[in-house]
Design a protein around this motif. Structure first.
Motif, PDB file in Angstrom:
ATOM      1  N   TYR A  60      26.150  26.576   0.321  1.00 58.87           N
ATOM      2  CA  TYR A  60      26.960  25.819   0.133  1.00 58.87           C
ATOM      3  C   TYR A  60      27.754  25.925  -1.462  1.00 58.87           C
ATOM      4  CZ  TYR A  60      29.770  21.549  -1.131  1.00 58.87           C
ATOM      5  OH  TYR A  60      30.869  20.660  -1.270  1.00 58.87           O
ATOM      6  N   GLU A  61      26.672  26.282  -2.392  1.00 61.03           N
ATOM      7  CA  GLU A  61      27.303  26.601  -3.598  1.00 61.03           C
ATOM      8  C   GLU A  61      28.309  27.938  -3.774  1.00 61.03           C
ATOM      9  OE1 GLU A  61      25.752  28.180  -8.302  1.00 61.03           O
ATOM     10  OE2 GLU A  61      24.317  27.736  -6.636  1.00 61.03           O
ATOM     11  N   ARG A  62      27.657  28.903  -2.749  1.00 60.44           N
ATOM     12  CA  ARG A  62      28.478  30.307  -2.635  1.00 60.44           C
ATOM     13  C   ARG A  62      29.823  29.893  -1.795  1.00 60.44           C
ATOM     14  NH1 ARG A  62      24.270  32.954  -1.803  1.00 60.44           N
ATOM     15  NH2 ARG A  62      23.979  32.284   0.630  1.00 60.44           N
ATOM     16  N   PHE A  63      29.588  29.037  -0.723  1.00 61.11           N
ATOM     17  CA  PHE A  63      30.934  28.565  -0.297  1.00 61.11           C
ATOM     18  C   PHE A  63      31.959  27.878  -1.431  1.00 61.11           C
ATOM     19  CE2 PHE A  63      33.470  24.992   1.559  1.00 61.11           C
ATOM     20  CZ  PHE A  63      34.292  25.836   2.311  1.00 61.11           C
ATOM     21  N   LEU A  64      31.446  27.226  -2.180  1.00 64.89           N
ATOM     22  CA  LEU A  64      32.207  26.489  -3.212  1.00 64.89           C
ATOM     23  C   LEU A  64      32.670  27.781  -4.216  1.00 64.89           C
ATOM     24  CD1 LEU A  64      30.491  23.288  -4.308  1.00 64.89           C
ATOM     25  CD2 LEU A  64      32.516  23.526  -2.890  1.00 64.89           C
ATOM     26  N   THR A 122      25.669  19.560   7.114  1.00 62.30           N
ATOM     27  CA  THR A 122      27.055  19.505   7.318  1.00 62.30           C
ATOM     28  C   THR A 122      27.457  18.771   6.027  1.00 62.30           C
ATOM     29  OG1 THR A 122      26.911  18.885   9.586  1.00 62.30           O
ATOM     30  CG2 THR A 122      28.744  17.829   8.702  1.00 62.30           C
ATOM     31  N   VAL A 123      28.480  19.223   5.432  1.00 62.14           N
ATOM     32  CA  VAL A 123      28.753  18.566   3.983  1.00 62.14           C
ATOM     33  C   VAL A 123      30.229  17.989   4.480  1.00 62.14           C
ATOM     34  CG1 VAL A 123      29.299  19.040   1.681  1.00 62.14           C
ATOM     35  CG2 VAL A 123      27.572  20.447   2.897  1.00 62.14           C
ATOM     36  N   ILE A 124      30.509  16.696   3.788  1.00 63.09           N
ATOM     37  CA  ILE A 124      31.743  16.196   3.879  1.00 63.09           C
ATOM     38  C   ILE A 124      32.329  16.397   2.548  1.00 63.09           C
ATOM     39  CG2 ILE A 124      33.121  14.032   4.218  1.00 63.09           C
ATOM     40  CD1 ILE A 124      31.408  15.122   6.675  1.00 63.09           C
ATOM     41  N   ILE A 125      33.530  17.037   2.296  1.00 57.46           N
ATOM     42  CA  ILE A 125      34.058  17.101   1.214  1.00 57.46           C
ATOM     43  C   ILE A 125      35.433  16.594   1.056  1.00 57.46           C
ATOM     44  CG2 ILE A 125      35.226  19.143  -0.431  1.00 57.46           C
ATOM     45  CD1 ILE A 125      33.543  21.077   1.193  1.00 57.46           C
ATOM     46  N   TYR A 179      41.682  10.728  -2.255  1.00 59.03           N
ATOM     47  CA  TYR A 179      41.909  12.148  -2.042  1.00 59.03           C
ATOM     48  C   TYR A 179      42.887  12.661  -0.953  1.00 59.03           C
ATOM     49  CZ  TYR A 179      37.531  12.262  -5.016  1.00 59.03           C
ATOM     50  OH  TYR A 179      36.826  12.040  -5.728  1.00 59.03           O
ATOM     51  N   ASP A 180      43.173  13.825  -1.205  1.00 57.78           N
ATOM     52  CA  ASP A 180      44.352  14.450  -0.088  1.00 57.78           C
ATOM     53  C   ASP A 180      43.717  14.716   1.421  1.00 57.78           C
ATOM     54  OD1 ASP A 180      46.483  13.940  -2.142  1.00 57.78           O
ATOM     55  OD2 ASP A 180      45.868  15.731  -3.182  1.00 57.78           O
ATOM     56  N   TYR A 181      42.872  15.495   1.035  1.00 57.99           N
ATOM     57  CA  TYR A 181      42.015  16.088   2.270  1.00 57.99           C
ATOM     58  C   TYR A 181      40.667  15.375   2.570  1.00 57.99           C
ATOM     59  CZ  TYR A 181      46.047  18.976   3.040  1.00 57.99           C
ATOM     60  OH  TYR A 181      47.315  19.512   2.939  1.00 57.99           O
ATOM     61  N   LEU A 182      40.040  15.354   3.875  1.00 61.19           N
ATOM     62  CA  LEU A 182      38.763  15.181   4.021  1.00 61.19           C
ATOM     63  C   LEU A 182      38.320  16.358   4.793  1.00 61.19           C
ATOM     64  CD1 LEU A 182      36.256  13.215   3.810  1.00 61.19           C
ATOM     65  CD2 LEU A 182      37.049  12.352   6.244  1.00 61.19           C
ATOM     66  N   MET A 183      37.147  16.873   4.510  1.00 57.62           N
ATOM     67  CA  MET A 183      36.777  18.430   5.256  1.00 57.62           C
ATOM     68  C   MET A 183      35.416  17.967   5.761  1.00 57.62           C
ATOM     69  SD  MET A 183      38.241  20.985   2.568  1.00 57.62           S
ATOM     70  CE  MET A 183      37.250  22.083   3.237  1.00 57.62           C
ATOM     71  N   LYS A 184      35.283  18.657   6.702  1.00 60.84           N
ATOM     72  CA  LYS A 184      33.666  18.721   7.309  1.00 60.84           C
ATOM     73  C   LYS A 184      33.341  20.248   7.508  1.00 60.84           C
ATOM     74  CE  LYS A 184      31.028  17.734  11.787  1.00 60.84           C
ATOM     75  NZ  LYS A 184      31.275  17.377  12.844  1.00 60.84           N
ATOM     76  N   VAL A 185      32.126  20.405   6.725  1.00 59.52           N
ATOM     77  CA  VAL A 185      32.059  21.893   6.455  1.00 59.52           C
ATOM     78  C   VAL A 185      30.353  22.026   7.055  1.00 59.52           C
ATOM     79  CG1 VAL A 185      31.575  23.869   4.811  1.00 59.52           C
ATOM     80  CG2 VAL A 185      33.557  22.202   4.681  1.00 59.52           C
ATOM     81  N   ALA A 186      30.222  23.379   7.626  1.00 57.71           N
ATOM     82  CA  ALA A 186      28.698  23.603   8.083  1.00 57.71           C
ATOM     83  C   ALA A 186      28.472  24.778   7.228  1.00 57.71           C
ATOM     84  CB  ALA A 186      28.724  23.867   9.546  1.00 57.71           C
TER      85      ALA A 186
END
Length: 157
Positions: A120-124, A68-71, A106-113
């Motif tokens: 994750y690098e590919r997602f970015l 889980t990544v918080i962005i 920051y404008d947004y906080l996201m939770k990503v799986a």
């Protein structure tokens, strides 16, 4: 205007929060009502918007998304067009679990799986950074979830 919650409504909501798969008869027994009044209360709670849906909680690790990544995301502009297109883009990304418009730096906080750092690098590179309007992001990998809830429990009065 929704009817205020009474003690029985709170008991029903707490029981459903603990197990949304309870049958009406199981729920009625658990909260101390007969089936018909229990069913009527649940329907009213749904109609009044207290209950917004029912869902299954899935184990993302077993589904292949063990991280889980918080962005935190900052946009380069805040006009309606950019805000709308950002929201639509996030809704289309299956890895994105939650997105909050926030105050502060920051404008947004996201939770990503994702399934590890390579994914994750590919997602970015292949997904997030192709969304127009993003100026800056900052990411943190979650080490462990200490608490997870999908709603607050009703407060007893």
């Amino acid at each position: 205007m929704p009817k205020p919650l009474d003690r029985m409504d709170r008991k029903i909501l707490k029981a459903l929060l603990g197990n949304a798969r309870l049958s009406n008869s199981q729920l009625a027994e658990q909260v101390g009502l007969s089936s018909s009044p229990c069913w009527q209360r649940v329907r009213r709670l749904e109609q009044d918007g207290y209950i917004t849906g029912y869902y299954a909680a899935l184990d993302q690790r077993l589904l292949g998304a063990k991280e889980t990544v918080i962005i935190e995301v900052t946009l380069d502009r805040h006009d309606d067009d950019i805000l709308e297109s950002f929201g639509e883009a996030m809704a289309r990304l299956p890895e994105v679990l939650e997105v909050y418009l926030t105050t502060g730096e920051y404008d947004y906080l996201m939770k990503v799986a994702v399934d590890g750092t390579e994914e994750y690098e590919r997602f970015l590179r292949e997904r997030l950074y192709k969304v127009r309007g993003i100026r800056h992001t900052r990411s943190s990998f979650a080490l462990r979830c200490l608490k997870q809830a999908h709603s607050i429990a009703p407060i007893d009065e």
